[in-house]
Design a protein around this motif. Structure first.
Motif, mmCIF file in Angstrom:
data_model
loop_
_atom_site.group_PDB
_atom_site.id
_atom_site.type_symbol
_atom_site.label_atom_id
_atom_site.label_comp_id
_atom_site.label_asym_id
_atom_site.label_seq_id
_atom_site.Cartn_x
_atom_site.Cartn_y
_atom_site.Cartn_z
ATOM 1 N N PHE A 185 -14.476 1.458 -59.860
ATOM 2 C CA PHE A 185 -12.728 0.151 -59.861
ATOM 3 C C PHE A 185 -11.761 -0.034 -60.065
ATOM 4 O O PHE A 185 -12.804 -0.694 -61.433
ATOM 5 N N ASP A 186 -10.696 0.065 -60.200
ATOM 6 C CA ASP A 186 -9.623 -0.726 -61.341
ATOM 7 C C ASP A 186 -9.048 -2.176 -61.157
ATOM 8 O O ASP A 186 -8.925 -2.409 -60.092
ATOM 9 N N VAL A 187 -9.831 -2.974 -61.721
ATOM 10 C CA VAL A 187 -9.817 -4.341 -61.378
ATOM 11 C C VAL A 187 -8.614 -4.908 -61.999
ATOM 12 O O VAL A 187 -8.163 -5.756 -60.890
ATOM 13 N N HIS A 188 -8.003 -4.500 -62.709
ATOM 14 C CA HIS A 188 -6.700 -4.315 -63.205
ATOM 15 C C HIS A 188 -5.600 -4.256 -61.925
ATOM 16 O O HIS A 188 -4.532 -4.526 -62.058
ATOM 17 N N ARG A 189 -5.453 -2.899 -61.636
ATOM 18 C CA ARG A 189 -4.853 -2.549 -60.403
ATOM 19 C C ARG A 189 -4.866 -2.852 -59.147
ATOM 20 O O ARG A 189 -4.490 -2.419 -58.027
ATOM 21 N N ARG A 190 -6.440 -2.946 -59.376
ATOM 22 C CA ARG A 190 -7.638 -3.607 -57.346
ATOM 23 C C ARG A 190 -6.866 -1.643 -56.993
ATOM 24 O O ARG A 190 -6.389 -2.185 -55.925
ATOM 25 N N VAL A 191 -7.081 -0.661 -57.632
ATOM 26 C CA VAL A 191 -7.511 0.092 -57.165
ATOM 27 C C VAL A 191 -8.437 0.888 -56.811
ATOM 28 O O VAL A 191 -9.210 0.820 -58.660
ATOM 29 N N TRP A 192 -8.858 1.872 -56.648
ATOM 30 C CA TRP A 192 -9.837 2.985 -57.009
ATOM 31 C C TRP A 192 -9.692 3.723 -58.613
ATOM 32 O O TRP A 192 -8.324 4.267 -58.186
#
Length: 527
Positions: A185-192
């Motif tokens: 999960f991309d914690v910066h963009r908040r998407v998988w």
């Protein structure tokens, strides 16, 4: 109905037991119930559980809490659990795999390959989750390599809390905290992360939708019947156990670290946005959208002293439910001088999480002499655990300022644990929180989510007003000086022990020698 007749349920599903707490909204009472379940080890390195056994235990604990508060209005149920579990489901949402827990290390080779190739650094930068054998990302790559037919039959890949929330509400979702522990999960963009999913070979449609940790669902009629609550009762999806524990012990100010010590140990602090360290050591997990918990969990905590007691003498063998050392055993250790007269234990009975070079060498006693007694062995074990956690604090302080530390967990009921830990930290230290801090944190987050508290700190204060009165732990300057000297020598001792471990592995790996079986290592780990 006044506030004293209103409660919120906080449910913390742990590695070996679920703890459910009913907390009065005016802080006047709490009722806590636990239910235990086994952690299975069918093969070396495999640590699994039956997810339906965990669900049954959770329903039983919640039901007992509801019975304890008969007549009170339950305003919501909020959930917490470890973030690293993996379960595969088929098209009927039935498990096709057991729960692979965070302790499951079958994917160690996968983690090693990702580090050697250099892919681990970019994965950590994007996801905030270090590459280690417990990571769901590594587990799914292991399945792709070793169980392709099972992968083909798997419609969904989910975590433990996702499964539990589905069984409570009938809705299959995950939330920001658990998603941020998957390594996908991309914690910066908040998407998988598309790159992580391509690496794993999983499509985004095989993963649940991601809600905020404050997301609210509704209790199904079947689950309500099972626990004695009305259908439609709000269910707050909640956060992982680490962030929930930080909240429950009120260690959510930016310069305050929360240190918990039970069988395992952890040290964490809260920052406003995802913080990723270049050393690939610390995980970063959401508590809410604008509160992120950064820190490290160590697998060797109170279990190390339990092990030391269990192998020394039957008369001091700790009880099975005392992970921190029987009183008589700790009394022996208290009679030993700080520093254990030159005896040092590196407490790595279990491999720790993180990059390979940070996982630690095999456990070892170094400097052992004929004059050392079993009291020395126990004290060195306790000191080794505290020194390891002190090292975590030092590395974390290089990323973000830490001015003080709050201690929580069953170990700190014992004066010796408190004194040694405070001396190792050598900074303002307070004891705060009970064994149910993660359940309390889940309940506090739930209270905030349904609008009955203005902020997180206020939610904790409402449910646990006594928690604000923490007990300071005096730092003994003589102890602090001793442990400061020991900490400076630990890197060299780790290197020596690591090389010794390599040599012993080479010797033990001779023809026909199964060293793991002959040393009884599996029994030690299981203990």
């Amino acid at each position: 109905m006044g506030p004293e007749r209103r409660v919120i349920l906080g449910v913390d599903v742990g590695t070996t037991a679920v703890r459910a707490g009913a907390f009065a909204l005016d802080g006047s009472a709490r009722h806590v119930r636990t239910r235990a379940y086994p952690l299975l080890q069918p093969l070396p390195g495999w640590h699994v559980q039956d997810p339906d056994v965990l669900v049954a235990a959770t329903l039983a604990a919640v039901s007992a809490c509801v019975a304890d508060t008969a007549g009170a209005e339950v305003v919501a149920v909020a959930v917490s659990s470890p973030r690293y579990g993996v379960i595969g489901l088929d098209t009927t949402l039935s498990p096709v795999t057991p729960l692979l827990t965070g302790r499951d290390t079958r994917s160690a080779e996968v983690a090693r390959d990702l580090r050697v190739s250099g892919q681990s650094r970019e994965l950590h930068r994007v996801t905030g989750s270090p590459v280690h054998p417990g990571s769901p990302l590594c587990k799914l790559i292991w399945f792709a390599r070793h169980e392709p037919y099972l992968c083909a039959a798997t419609r969904w890949w989910i975590g433990l809390k996702d499964y539990l929330v589905h069984r409570l509400t009938g809705t299959l979702v995950t939330e920001l905290s658990s998603a941020s522990g998957t390594g996908m999960f991309d914690v910066h963009r908040r998407v998988w992360s598309a790159d992580a999913l391509d690496l794993v070979g999983v499509s985004g449609s095989q993963l649940p939708a991601v809600l905020p940790t404050t997301g609210v669902l509704r209790l199904s009629s079947a689950a309500g019947q099972a626990v004695g609550l009305p259908s439609g009762t709000p269910v707050v999806v909640g956060a992982g156990d680490g962030p929930s524990s930080s909240l429950g012990m009120a260690a959510i100010d930016s310069t305050v670290a929360g240190l918990t010590l039970a069988a395992t140990g952890a040290l964490r602090t809260v920052v406003a946005a995802p913080l990723v360290d270049p050393a690939e050591t610390f995980s970063c997990a959401a508590l809410t959208e604008d509160a992120w918990v950064v820190g490290e969990t160590v697998n060797n905590g109170g279990n190390v002293v339990w092990w030391a007691g269990s192998v020394l003498e039957p008369d001091f063998r700790p009880a099975s439910d005392d992970q921190f050392g029987a009183p008589g055993l700790l009394a022996l250790a208290e009679r030993i001088a700080p520093g254990s007269d030159g005896l040092v234990m590196l407490p790595y009975l279990l491999a720790d999480r993180g990059p390979e070079e940070e996982c630690g060498p095999p456990g070892a006693y170094l400097g052992l002499r004929g004059e050392h007694s079993r009291g020395h062995l126990v004290r060195a074990a306790l000191e080794g655990v505290c020194l390891q956690l002190g090292g975590v604090r030092d590395r974390l302080a290089e990323l973000t300022p830490i001015s003080s530390v709050r201690l929580a967990g069953g170990a700190f009921r014992h004066p010796l644990w408190r004194a040694v830990m405070a001396a190792v930290l050598d900074c303002p230290t307070h004891v705060a929180g009970e064994d149910d801090d993660a359940a309390l944190g889940a309940a506090a987050l739930g209270l905030f989510a349904i609008g009955l508290a203005a902020d997180l700190k206020g939610a904790v204060a409402l449910l646990d007003p006594e928690g604000a009165r923490t007990e300071p732990v005096a730092v003994d300057p003589t102890l602090a000086t001793t442990y400061r000297g020991l900490r400076g020598k630990l890197p060299a001792l780790r290197t020596i022990a690591g090389r010794m471990g390599e040599i012993l592995d080479e010797v033990a790996a001779g023809p026909g020698v199964d060293w793991r079986a002959t040393t009884g290592l599996r029994d030690v780990v299981g203990g």
